[in-house]
Design a protein around this motif. Structure first.
Motif, PDB file in Angstrom:
ATOM      1  N   ILE A 400       0.762  -1.153   0.136  1.00 42.43           N
ATOM      2  CA  ILE A 400      -0.068  -0.129   0.023  1.00 42.43           C
ATOM      3  C   ILE A 400       0.922   1.280   0.057  1.00 42.43           C
ATOM      4  CG2 ILE A 400      -1.751   1.331   1.400  1.00 42.43           C
ATOM      5  CD1 ILE A 400      -2.828  -1.217   2.117  1.00 42.43           C
ATOM      6  N   LYS A 401       1.957   1.258   0.735  1.00 40.85           N
ATOM      7  CA  LYS A 401       2.849   2.493   0.837  1.00 40.85           C
ATOM      8  C   LYS A 401       3.524   2.634  -0.478  1.00 40.85           C
ATOM      9  CE  LYS A 401       4.813   2.970   4.488  1.00 40.85           C
ATOM     10  NZ  LYS A 401       5.710   3.327   5.660  1.00 40.85           N
ATOM     11  N   ILE A 402       3.791   1.362  -1.133  1.00 44.25           N
ATOM     12  CA  ILE A 402       4.462   1.658  -2.611  1.00 44.25           C
ATOM     13  C   ILE A 402       3.384   2.000  -3.407  1.00 44.25           C
ATOM     14  CG2 ILE A 402       5.602   0.254  -4.574  1.00 44.25           C
ATOM     15  CD1 ILE A 402       6.690  -1.628  -2.455  1.00 44.25           C
ATOM     16  N   ALA A 403       2.205   1.664  -3.604  1.00 39.49           N
ATOM     17  CA  ALA A 403       1.086   2.200  -4.189  1.00 39.49           C
ATOM     18  C   ALA A 403       0.656   3.519  -4.016  1.00 39.49           C
ATOM     19  CB  ALA A 403      -0.118   1.167  -4.160  1.00 39.49           C
ATOM     20  N   GLN A 404       0.812   4.133  -2.811  1.00 38.16           N
ATOM     21  CA  GLN A 404       0.637   5.313  -2.430  1.00 38.16           C
ATOM     22  C   GLN A 404       1.667   6.474  -3.175  1.00 38.16           C
ATOM     23  OE1 GLN A 404       0.672   5.381   1.747  1.00 38.16           O
ATOM     24  NE2 GLN A 404      -1.481   5.079   1.846  1.00 38.16           N
ATOM     25  N   ILE A 444      -5.041   9.856 -27.855  1.00 38.04           N
ATOM     26  CA  ILE A 444      -5.907   8.854 -27.254  1.00 38.04           C
ATOM     27  C   ILE A 444      -5.036   7.810 -26.223  1.00 38.04           C
ATOM     28  CG2 ILE A 444      -7.660   6.799 -27.485  1.00 38.04           C
ATOM     29  CD1 ILE A 444      -8.564   8.184 -29.900  1.00 38.04           C
ATOM     30  N   ASN A 445      -3.795   7.376 -27.071  1.00 32.87           N
ATOM     31  CA  ASN A 445      -2.868   6.286 -26.274  1.00 32.87           C
ATOM     32  C   ASN A 445      -2.236   7.034 -25.204  1.00 32.87           C
ATOM     33  OD1 ASN A 445      -3.474   4.260 -27.955  1.00 32.87           O
ATOM     34  ND2 ASN A 445      -2.075   5.002 -29.627  1.00 32.87           N
ATOM     35  N   SER A 446      -1.835   8.605 -25.506  1.00 26.01           N
ATOM     36  CA  SER A 446      -1.227   9.206 -24.305  1.00 26.01           C
ATOM     37  C   SER A 446      -2.306   9.320 -22.970  1.00 26.01           C
ATOM     38  CB  SER A 446      -0.839  10.702 -24.641  1.00 26.01           C
ATOM     39  OG  SER A 446      -0.052  10.339 -25.831  1.00 26.01           O
ATOM     40  N   ILE A 447      -3.682   9.662 -23.197  1.00 27.13           N
ATOM     41  CA  ILE A 447      -4.481   9.741 -22.391  1.00 27.13           C
ATOM     42  C   ILE A 447      -4.534   8.533 -21.750  1.00 27.13           C
ATOM     43  CG2 ILE A 447      -6.928  10.394 -21.900  1.00 27.13           C
ATOM     44  CD1 ILE A 447      -6.915  12.474 -24.197  1.00 27.13           C
ATOM     45  N   MET A 448      -4.586   7.531 -22.227  1.00 24.63           N
ATOM     46  CA  MET A 448      -4.982   5.988 -21.724  1.00 24.63           C
ATOM     47  C   MET A 448      -3.872   5.790 -20.758  1.00 24.63           C
ATOM     48  SD  MET A 448      -6.810   3.973 -24.850  1.00 24.63           S
ATOM     49  CE  MET A 448      -6.663   2.428 -23.682  1.00 24.63           C
ATOM     50  N   LEU A 449      -2.582   6.104 -21.442  1.00 25.75           N
ATOM     51  CA  LEU A 449      -1.346   5.707 -20.605  1.00 25.75           C
ATOM     52  C   LEU A 449      -1.433   6.594 -19.298  1.00 25.75           C
ATOM     53  CD1 LEU A 449       1.446   4.480 -20.319  1.00 25.75           C
ATOM     54  CD2 LEU A 449       2.443   6.252 -21.482  1.00 25.75           C
ATOM     55  N   ILE A 450      -1.625   7.857 -19.545  1.00 26.12           N
ATOM     56  CA  ILE A 450      -1.739   8.516 -18.147  1.00 26.12           C
ATOM     57  C   ILE A 450      -2.861   7.964 -17.287  1.00 26.12           C
ATOM     58  CG2 ILE A 450      -1.863  10.939 -17.115  1.00 26.12           C
ATOM     59  CD1 ILE A 450      -0.950  12.007 -19.842  1.00 26.12           C
ATOM     60  N   ALA A 451      -3.988   7.781 -17.690  1.00 29.35           N
ATOM     61  CA  ALA A 451      -4.988   7.147 -16.965  1.00 29.35           C
ATOM     62  C   ALA A 451      -4.772   6.001 -16.032  1.00 29.35           C
ATOM     63  CB  ALA A 451      -6.386   6.999 -17.718  1.00 29.35           C
ATOM     64  N   ILE A 452      -3.928   5.132 -16.983  1.00 33.92           N
ATOM     65  CA  ILE A 452      -3.561   3.567 -16.476  1.00 33.92           C
ATOM     66  C   ILE A 452      -2.471   3.887 -15.262  1.00 33.92           C
ATOM     67  CG2 ILE A 452      -2.393   1.649 -16.809  1.00 33.92           C
ATOM     68  CD1 ILE A 452      -3.960   1.640 -19.669  1.00 33.92           C
ATOM     69  N   ALA A 453      -1.613   4.894 -15.485  1.00 39.99           N
ATOM     70  CA  ALA A 453      -0.525   5.024 -14.635  1.00 39.99           C
ATOM     71  C   ALA A 453      -1.048   5.688 -13.272  1.00 39.99           C
ATOM     72  CB  ALA A 453       0.585   6.099 -15.096  1.00 39.99           C
ATOM     73  N   TRP A 454      -2.379   6.231 -13.242  1.00 42.42           N
ATOM     74  CA  TRP A 454      -2.913   6.821 -11.910  1.00 42.42           C
ATOM     75  C   TRP A 454      -3.795   5.650 -11.672  1.00 42.42           C
ATOM     76  CZ3 TRP A 454      -8.124   8.216 -11.103  1.00 42.42           C
ATOM     77  CH2 TRP A 454      -8.191   8.796 -10.054  1.00 42.42           C
ATOM     78  N   LEU A 455      -4.521   5.085 -12.406  1.00 40.99           N
ATOM     79  CA  LEU A 455      -5.583   4.227 -11.865  1.00 40.99           C
ATOM     80  C   LEU A 455      -5.124   2.680 -11.340  1.00 40.99           C
ATOM     81  CD1 LEU A 455      -8.229   4.610 -14.622  1.00 40.99           C
ATOM     82  CD2 LEU A 455      -8.480   5.482 -12.436  1.00 40.99           C
ATOM     83  N   PHE A 456      -3.900   2.324 -11.719  1.00 37.70           N
ATOM     84  CA  PHE A 456      -3.545   1.122 -11.473  1.00 37.70           C
ATOM     85  C   PHE A 456      -3.031   1.353  -9.873  1.00 37.70           C
ATOM     86  CE2 PHE A 456       0.071  -1.635 -10.525  1.00 37.70           C
ATOM     87  CZ  PHE A 456      -0.543  -2.817 -10.700  1.00 37.70           C
ATOM     88  N   GLN A 461      -4.634   0.181  -4.080  1.00 37.61           N
ATOM     89  CA  GLN A 461      -4.708   0.388  -2.732  1.00 37.61           C
ATOM     90  C   GLN A 461      -6.012   0.153  -2.137  1.00 37.61           C
ATOM     91  OE1 GLN A 461      -3.384   4.687  -1.665  1.00 37.61           O
ATOM     92  NE2 GLN A 461      -2.665   4.899  -3.693  1.00 37.61           N
ATOM     93  N   LYS A 462      -7.108   0.369  -2.942  1.00 37.51           N
ATOM     94  CA  LYS A 462      -8.439   0.076  -2.783  1.00 37.51           C
ATOM     95  C   LYS A 462      -8.627  -1.619  -2.195  1.00 37.51           C
ATOM     96  CE  LYS A 462     -10.203   4.147  -2.719  1.00 37.51           C
ATOM     97  NZ  LYS A 462     -10.840   4.574  -1.500  1.00 37.51           N
ATOM     98  N   LYS A 463      -7.832  -2.184  -3.113  1.00 35.04           N
ATOM     99  CA  LYS A 463      -8.074  -3.570  -3.124  1.00 35.04           C
ATOM    100  C   LYS A 463      -7.189  -4.182  -1.827  1.00 35.04           C
ATOM    101  CE  LYS A 463     -10.814  -4.349  -6.413  1.00 35.04           C
ATOM    102  NZ  LYS A 463     -12.264  -4.961  -6.010  1.00 35.04           N
ATOM    103  N   LEU A 464      -6.029  -3.534  -1.671  1.00 36.97           N
ATOM    104  CA  LEU A 464      -5.230  -4.053  -0.501  1.00 36.97           C
ATOM    105  C   LEU A 464      -5.685  -3.530   0.747  1.00 36.97           C
ATOM    106  CD1 LEU A 464      -1.911  -4.336  -2.448  1.00 36.97           C
ATOM    107  CD2 LEU A 464      -3.541  -6.424  -1.736  1.00 36.97           C
ATOM    108  N   GLN A 465      -6.444  -2.521   0.781  1.00 34.73           N
ATOM    109  CA  GLN A 465      -6.692  -1.718   1.876  1.00 34.73           C
ATOM    110  C   GLN A 465      -7.381  -2.693   2.920  1.00 34.73           C
ATOM    111  OE1 GLN A 465      -6.088   1.788   2.319  1.00 34.73           O
ATOM    112  NE2 GLN A 465      -6.584   1.584   4.509  1.00 34.73           N
TER     113      GLN A 465
END
Length: 537
Positions: A400-404, A444-456, A461-465
């Motif tokens: 979780i700390k790494i994910a943060q 489109i690919n750039s937006i997806m990359l940035i979204a994935i980099a943030w959402l992952f 964190q949500k799943k491991l909380q």
């Protein structure tokens, strides 16, 4: 090393009081030690180094004790008569130079008659005429018992009709070793043939192999009667009244008293119960504790779940913190306390079966019983708070700390990379004759990359909380088990302390007994076949 008798008695009484205070035995059971008589003939005098010989006439009603004393005095100093009992007081007859500093305790002064003389032959003898010990008057018997510890030589007076009295033999057996004994068959002129030999035979059954027995008469011309040995009796006593003989009698009396004290202590030590059985009691409690822990853990599953759900709902609500102690009472209710008390009662019963006095153990377990609920509350409350401060396991918290960190770093890195690609494309197109720009696909690919980099990392964190409810439940369970183990260890410590207390008291008593044996092993040389040897049991 020779230990003073009085010091040993003080040590024994102090030990007995400690045993009573720690509830190992009752005052009644230890009364033989607590009330042990430390008095000796020496205790009558301030300076006992040159004291006189103390000789007492002992006998039943009407045997002629007072008459013998009057013959010794040459005048009437003791009351005689036909009224029974005649002697109701203690008569002291001694030289005018003798000073008695301390009369026996609890002895009424009105019960003492003192007569003095100036005869040099009897200067070193105190004659004591005691009341009839077989009297129905309790005060007479009490006077005899008060004076007995202070006597060197007992002149046991009997008559032809009274030499087989049972009360006389009881005192003879009880006091036999403490004194020197001279036996007088008084009124022998009224006796029958064979009574003297029968009396000597009776003394043999009491332990006197060659007793010193004199026959005296009560007639007016007794001195001329062949059966009268009064002069020989008087001469024997005068020969005994030497400093060396008095010291020998005092030392021997103290040795006998020390031996008796050691026997009383040995019987008192048995009140401490069986020795070396604490390991059996510890093993029993280990088994009992495991069964109790299993039962209580199973019985508190539902209360723990309910408390964990409460913590999950109010984990951030400080207004409900004051409710925590009341919540923890659910874990240790009356039912749980009763099960714990039952386990302790079973332990006490097992101690009784192992022949261990139960009162000390009961008293030592009282604080454990009373503090059980407090221990449960404190342990579980501390454990659940620790669990809520750091919920989950170490791996979970690390990820979780790494994910943060990744939640911040990865989107920035993705945006940096996209920006770098846009810059490169713009620079390269500016060098060409026909410029071209990045297309829609790149955007489109750039937006997806940035979204994935943030959402992952965000979803990671949500799943491991960790679950607050699970963390609270884990903390409650760990704290409850820890509290039960604390209680189990507390009981074990009380068992060990109880065994150590028992062992310490046993060792103290054995040390006093050893001192008694060391002191009583001193050899007192008595000339063989002497009158003194015949007088000793």
């Amino acid at each position: 090393m020779d230990y003073e008798y009085s010091d040993l008695v003080v040590q024994a009484k102090h030990w007995a009081q400690k045993v009573v205070d720690s509830s190992w035995a009752s005052t009644t059971a230890l009364n033989p030690v607590l009330e042990y008589d430390a008095r000796t003939p020496d205790s009558l005098f301030t300076d006992a180094s040159s004291r006189p010989l103390i000789v007492a006439f002992l006998g039943g009603t009407g045997v002629g004790k007072s008459t013998l004393l009057n013959r010794l005095a040459g005048k009437q100093v003791a009351l005689t008569g036909v009224v029974r009992p005649t002697s109701r007081e203690v008569t002291l007859f001694h030289h005018s130079s003798v000073k008695i500093a301390h009369l026996p305790d609890r002895l009424p002064l009105e019960k003492i008659k003192i007569a003095q003389h100036s005869e040099e032959n009897n200067k070193h003898i105190i004659w004591v005429d005691m009341p009839d010990f077989d009297s129905t008057e309790q005060s007479n018997q009490q006077l005899v018992l008060e004076w007995l510890p202070h006597i060197d030589v007992l002149i046991y007076v009997v008559s032809p009709e009274r030499y087989r009295d049972s009360k006389a033999w009881q005192i003879l057996k009880a006091e036999g070793g403490r004194h020197a004994w001279i036996f007088v068959l008084n009124q022998s002129d009224r006796g029958q043939a064979g009574q003297y030999e029968d009396f000597v035979k009776q003394l043999g059954t009491a332990g006197f192999d060659n007793p010193l027995v004199y026959q005296t008469c009560c007639a007016m011309d007794a001195a001329t009667t062949p059966l009268d040995e009064f002069v020989a009796l008087e001469t024997s006593l005068q020969d005994l009244a030497t400093e060396n003989t008095i010291q020998q009698l005092e030392l021997r009396g103290q040795q006998v008293r020390k031996q008796e004290l050691s026997k009383v202590l040995q019987s008192s030590v048995e009140l401490l119960g069986a020795d070396n059985v604490s390991e059996e009691l510890i093993a029993f409690w280990h088994k009992q504790g495991r069964e109790l822990q299993r039962l209580l853990v199973e019985a508190t599953v539902l209360p723990q779940q309910q408390m964990a759900a409460y913590y999950a709902q109010h984990s951030g609500d400080l207004a409900h913190k004051q409710d925590e102690p009341y919540l923890h009472q659910r874990l240790w209710d009356k039912w749980a306390q009763t099960r714990f008390d039952d386990a302790l009662d079973a332990l006490v019963l097992q101690a009784d079966l192992l022949k261990i006095p139960v009162m000390p153990l009961k008293q030592q377990l009282l604080p454990v019983r009373a503090n059980a609920e407090k221990v449960i509350e404190e342990k579980t409350l501390l454990s659940v708070r620790k669990a809520l401060i750091k919920p989950g396991n170490v791996l979970q918290r690390s990820i979780i700390k790494i994910a943060q960190i990744a939640e911040v770093v990865l989107p920035i890195a993705a945006m940096g990379w996209v920006g770098y690609q846009v810059f490169i494309e713009f620079y390269e197109s500016s060098l060409e004759e026909v410029p071209h720009y990045v297309g829609t696909d790149f955007a489109i690919n750039s937006i997806m990359l940035i979204a994935i980099a943030w959402l992952f990392p965000y979803f990671l964190q949500k799943k491991l909380q960790p679950s607050i409810e699970k963390a609270a439940l884990k903390g409650l369970n760990r704290g409850f088990i820890s509290a039960l183990q604390t209680l189990e260890l507390a009981v074990l410590q009380e068992i060990k302390d109880n065994a150590q207390s028992q062992q310490a008291l046993r060792q103290q008593a054995e040390a006093i007994i050893q001192q008694c044996h060391q002191s009583s092993s001193q050899v007192i040389e008595v000339p063989e076949n002497s009158s003194l040897e015949r007088m000793l049991l």
